[in-house]
Write an enzyme that holds these catalytic residues in place. Structure first.
Site, PDB file in Angstrom:
ATOM      1  N   ASP A 207       2.108  -4.377  -1.370  1.00  0.00           N
ATOM      2  CA  ASP A 207       2.503  -3.121  -1.066  1.00  0.00           C
ATOM      3  C   ASP A 207       2.614  -3.098   0.437  1.00  0.00           C
ATOM      4  OD1 ASP A 207       3.338  -0.145  -1.631  1.00  0.00           O
ATOM      5  OD2 ASP A 207       1.564   0.180  -0.465  1.00  0.00           O
ATOM      6  N   GLU A 259       6.412  -6.841  -0.332  1.00  0.00           N
ATOM      7  CA  GLU A 259       7.305  -5.787   0.055  1.00  0.00           C
ATOM      8  C   GLU A 259       7.540  -5.565   1.327  1.00  0.00           C
ATOM      9  OE1 GLU A 259       7.700  -0.702  -0.563  1.00  0.00           O
ATOM     10  OE2 GLU A 259       5.910  -1.732  -0.050  1.00  0.00           O
TER      11      GLU A 259
END
Length: 531
Positions: A207, A259
């Protein structure tokens, strides 16, 4: 714990270079215990569906203990399972069962921040100013915040605690940023990697991967030259080199997927050098307009920059943070940007048009070399749910925006599996977000019986793409048409114009996203051909 590599054909050892990966937003996938929230039991029951769909791996959003302020991305413990989803034993059983079906498991890891309920942050609050516990975070004294950084969910990125100090949170106040200058942070996340690798997971989706390191001195955004002061700092690459060494110490090619929201493909490619991350999400296609010229530029740039570092490209059309593809493609402005959820509120979408385009886009993304991601429900052609009542909204954007931006909940409505009315086989309880009554025709059960359904198209494409090899060679085509070939006479043609166009010479049609018109390709339709 078994390795899925033992069950796959020889010659596919670098599975991640061509993998089709399905994203499971766990709370909304399938509910196994009847409480209205998706869980590991529900996912285990649906593993055969995913194997039949033709995916190589499943990426699961955070399953860790969490107050769920941000859908689980506020993690209180990276080495356990939230009781809402099940137990650690359930996770281990899921991994084993998925591997038995030839499906790998990739899980989320959230290294930029944690929950304010994390033991470290609670210790830091109790210890007070100047304590070693606060050095694991970004605490600062003063009458005001130390800089002008904004938070992604609205408001400023600093919150004041009772003793007067301020702490940094790039997202919600309940998500304090970790200080990656501290050795404890490095050591703890390495323990987390090994904890899950030891249990058989095949990789991690990272993330907000570029945000871990902040610019020295935490300078103001106003007047700062170069990249954002909280993103894409040079020292972040050292973190991922250390992580890659951990992954490489395990068998079966365990992977990392970043990401990486950066506008420059060349900057993204730097994360994919041979000793760093394996792959990254290619958000350029996700944000791109339904426009032949723009899409071709995205494809060419992606292929070129990834080739420079020897990394495979990936193709991503949607996920849990962005609008459903059918809805976005049904609007006049088909791009996606930071203000999408604020700017489109109340703007109607032509879902019939969006569906045609989304089906064609599915053939485009699965025809390209590299990996491809499918967000749960895209294979069912689900639109976004934009009329959710305010009282059910959970996205922190809703409260942080002063109840002006509904946020991402409309892309997270629980899946419809079967039946003619809610909860459509999602579970026995009332789903945590309400499903539209009109979804009866979109259930997996209904579409499985229809050879022309979006589900049937995805199944055929995901299985057929495994036999497609070779680089992209563009074919001369009319304006607003994308046409390219790959090895073995494979050709993909996508018509983004307003008129039907003649197909190039071909021997047979492999797949079409819609009916062909006597050898002509209708508008907003895609086709795979053998020449």
């Amino acid at each position: 714990m078994s390795s899925v590599a033992d069950r796959l054909p020889a010659g596919r050892e670098s599975w991640w270079r061509t993998a089709a990966i399905y994203q499971v937003y766990l709370r909304s996938f399938a509910d196994g215990d009847g409480d209205g929230v998706g869980d590991l039991a529900g996912l285990r029951d649906r593993l055969p569906y995913l194997a039949e769909l033709g995916v190589d791996a499943v990426w699961i959003t955070p399953w860790y203990p969490s107050p769920m302020v941000d859908g689980g991305y506020d993690v209180a413990d990276h080495r356990d399972i939230d009781p809402l989803f099940g137990t650690l034993a359930d996770a281990e059983a899921l991994i084993e069962e998925a591997h038995a079906l030839g499906v790998r498991i990739v899980i989320d890891i959230v290294p930029n921040h944690c929950s304010d309920r994390h033991p470290w942050f609670q210790e830091a609050l109790a210890a007070g100013p100047g304590s070693p516990a606060r050095e694991r975070f970004w605490f600062h004294a003063g009458d005001g915040p130390p800089n002008d950084w904004p938070a992604a969910f609205g408001g400023r990125a600093w919150t004041r605690v009772a003793d007067g100090e301020w702490y940094l949170h790039l997202y919600a106040p309940e998500q304090p940023d970790l200080n990656w200058n501290h050795p404890d942070v490095h050591a703890d996340f390495e323990r987390t990697l090994r904890f899950w690798f030891d249990r058989g997971v095949d990789g991690f989706r990272i993330d907000v991967a570029p945000a871990l390191v902040k610019a020295e001195g935490l300078p103001d955004l106003a007047g700062y030259r170069g990249h954002l002061p909280w993103k894409d700092q040079e020292a972040v690459h050292g973190i991922y080199r250390a992580w890659r060494a951990v992954a490489d110490s395990y068998p079966g090619e365990r992977i990392f997927v970043g990401e990486i929201w950066l506008p420059d493909q060349a900057r993204i490619a730097r994360y994919l050098r041979p000793d760093e991350l394996h792959t990254a999400f290619n958000f350029a296609m996700l944000t791109c307009a339904w426009d032949a010229g723009d899409l071709r530029e995205v494809i060419d740039t992606t292929l070129t920059e990834h080739a420079r570092v020897g990394a495979p490209p990936t193709w991503v059309l949607s996920n849990h943070d962005v609008p459903r593809l059918v809805t976005r493609y049904g609007r006049a402005d088909t791009t996606f940007g930071p203000r999408y959820f604020a700017d489109v509120h109340g703007t109607p979408a032509d879902l019939e048009l969006g569906t045609r385009r989304a089906r064609a886009a599915a053939l485009l993304s699965t025809a390209l070399p590299g990996g491809v991601y499918v967000y749960q429900g895209e294979e069912l052609g689900l639109p976004g749910v934009e009329d959710l009542p305010p009282e059910v909204l959970r996205d922190p954007t809703w409260t942080r925006s002063g109840h002006t931006v509904k946020g991402r909940d409309g892309s997270r409505v629980p899946l419809p599996w079967s039946g003619t009315e809610p909860p459509f086989g999602f579970g026995t309880g009332e789903p945590w977000l309400p499903q539209p009554a009109g979804w009866a025709a979109r259930t997996a059960e209904a579409q499985a019986a229809d050879p022309d359904s979006t589900l049937a198209l995805y199944r055929a494409a995901l299985h057929a793409r495994r036999g497609v090899t070779g680089d992209v060679t563009w074919i001369d085509a009319p304006p607003d048409v994308l046409a390219f070939s790959r090895d073995a006479g494979f050709t993909c043609v996508i018509n983004l114009s307003g008129d039907a166009v003649a197909l190039p010479p071909y021997e047979s049609v492999v797949l079409a996203s819609g009916p062909l018109d006597d050898g002509r390709l209708p508008p907003d339709t895609g086709v795979w051909l053998l020449r």
